[in-house]
Design a protein around this motif. Sequence first.
Motif, PDB file in Angstrom:
ATOM      1  N   ILE A 142     -33.457 -32.887 -56.777  1.00  0.00           N
ATOM      2  CA  ILE A 142     -35.017 -32.959 -56.811  1.00  0.00           C
ATOM      3  C   ILE A 142     -35.162 -34.431 -56.577  1.00  0.00           C
ATOM      4  O   ILE A 142     -34.311 -35.409 -57.286  1.00  0.00           O
ATOM      5  N   ASP A 143     -36.195 -34.841 -55.703  1.00  0.00           N
ATOM      6  CA  ASP A 143     -36.628 -36.295 -55.621  1.00  0.00           C
ATOM      7  C   ASP A 143     -38.078 -36.153 -55.922  1.00  0.00           C
ATOM      8  O   ASP A 143     -38.763 -35.373 -55.300  1.00  0.00           O
ATOM      9  N   ILE A 144     -38.438 -36.903 -56.674  1.00  0.00           N
ATOM     10  CA  ILE A 144     -40.008 -37.356 -56.743  1.00  0.00           C
ATOM     11  C   ILE A 144     -40.232 -38.661 -55.992  1.00  0.00           C
ATOM     12  O   ILE A 144     -39.831 -39.993 -56.302  1.00  0.00           O
ATOM     13  N   ARG A 191     -33.525 -29.080 -65.502  1.00  0.00           N
ATOM     14  CA  ARG A 191     -34.316 -29.773 -66.801  1.00  0.00           C
ATOM     15  C   ARG A 191     -35.896 -30.568 -66.418  1.00  0.00           C
ATOM     16  O   ARG A 191     -36.735 -30.626 -66.898  1.00  0.00           O
ATOM     17  N   VAL A 192     -35.691 -31.113 -65.111  1.00  0.00           N
ATOM     18  CA  VAL A 192     -36.713 -31.727 -64.477  1.00  0.00           C
ATOM     19  C   VAL A 192     -38.013 -30.696 -64.218  1.00  0.00           C
ATOM     20  O   VAL A 192     -39.154 -31.071 -64.430  1.00  0.00           O
ATOM     21  N   LEU A 193     -37.609 -29.734 -63.754  1.00  0.00           N
ATOM     22  CA  LEU A 193     -38.536 -28.546 -63.320  1.00  0.00           C
ATOM     23  C   LEU A 193     -39.058 -28.159 -64.530  1.00  0.00           C
ATOM     24  O   LEU A 193     -40.370 -27.860 -64.655  1.00  0.00           O
ATOM     25  N   GLN A 194     -38.387 -28.041 -65.771  1.00  0.00           N
ATOM     26  CA  GLN A 194     -39.326 -27.497 -66.878  1.00  0.00           C
ATOM     27  C   GLN A 194     -40.082 -28.609 -67.479  1.00  0.00           C
ATOM     28  O   GLN A 194     -41.077 -28.257 -68.134  1.00  0.00           O
ATOM     29  N   TRP A 240     -27.767 -28.534 -60.603  1.00  0.00           N
ATOM     30  CA  TRP A 240     -28.659 -27.663 -61.018  1.00  0.00           C
ATOM     31  C   TRP A 240     -29.202 -27.779 -62.398  1.00  0.00           C
ATOM     32  O   TRP A 240     -30.244 -27.796 -62.711  1.00  0.00           O
ATOM     33  N   PRO A 241     -28.355 -27.983 -63.530  1.00  0.00           N
ATOM     34  CA  PRO A 241     -28.692 -28.120 -64.906  1.00  0.00           C
ATOM     35  C   PRO A 241     -29.780 -29.290 -65.014  1.00  0.00           C
ATOM     36  O   PRO A 241     -30.634 -29.123 -65.776  1.00  0.00           O
TER      37      PRO A 241
END
Length: 172
Positions: free
Chosen positions: A81-83, A117-120, A112-113
């Motif tokens: 994931i990149d913001i 965490r970022v998605l949560q 993935w772990p």
Amino acid sequence: MTGVPVPGVAVAPASSPPPDGLTHVELTYVEKRIENWIRFGAVAADRILDRRRRVVSFRPGSVFAFVRWAANDYGTIVSRIDIVQAVEPGTAFQTLPFVQPGGAILLKIEGWPKVERVLQHVDAIESLRIDPVDVSPDHWRHVHSRIGVGQELRRYTAEQHRAFVLRRSMGR
């Protein structure tokens, strides 16, 4: 291809910004193989290329989360994931696969772990009725740093958000 220039044909360098000033992100979906998607962000334009690919575009200054996942016959090979904050034409930027021309990377997480965490964390911010697009860029940098070293994240609070919005409205 020989690499010989053709008279009368101008070729733009690979890192040149798109002529419309937008940041373009190519999204792909191939069932059980490749999934590139936008988790949040204000899409300014959306263009379908074919059944599996499309390009979404963002205005300068806007923030978006770009998630990439890929697998092969043996399992997951990429979870990321990149913001990213889309940049103004003519300003410096960092390159990122599938993002033209690139952007200011606020968070870059692999595995993935950690991605989960970022998605949560994004879900927790949304539960406060705050659009993740409007979150302080410094907070996304904080999340990047803390996850990168395996430390617990500090929650993003409504009070922090109010302070950031006030600071931004004052031009600081």
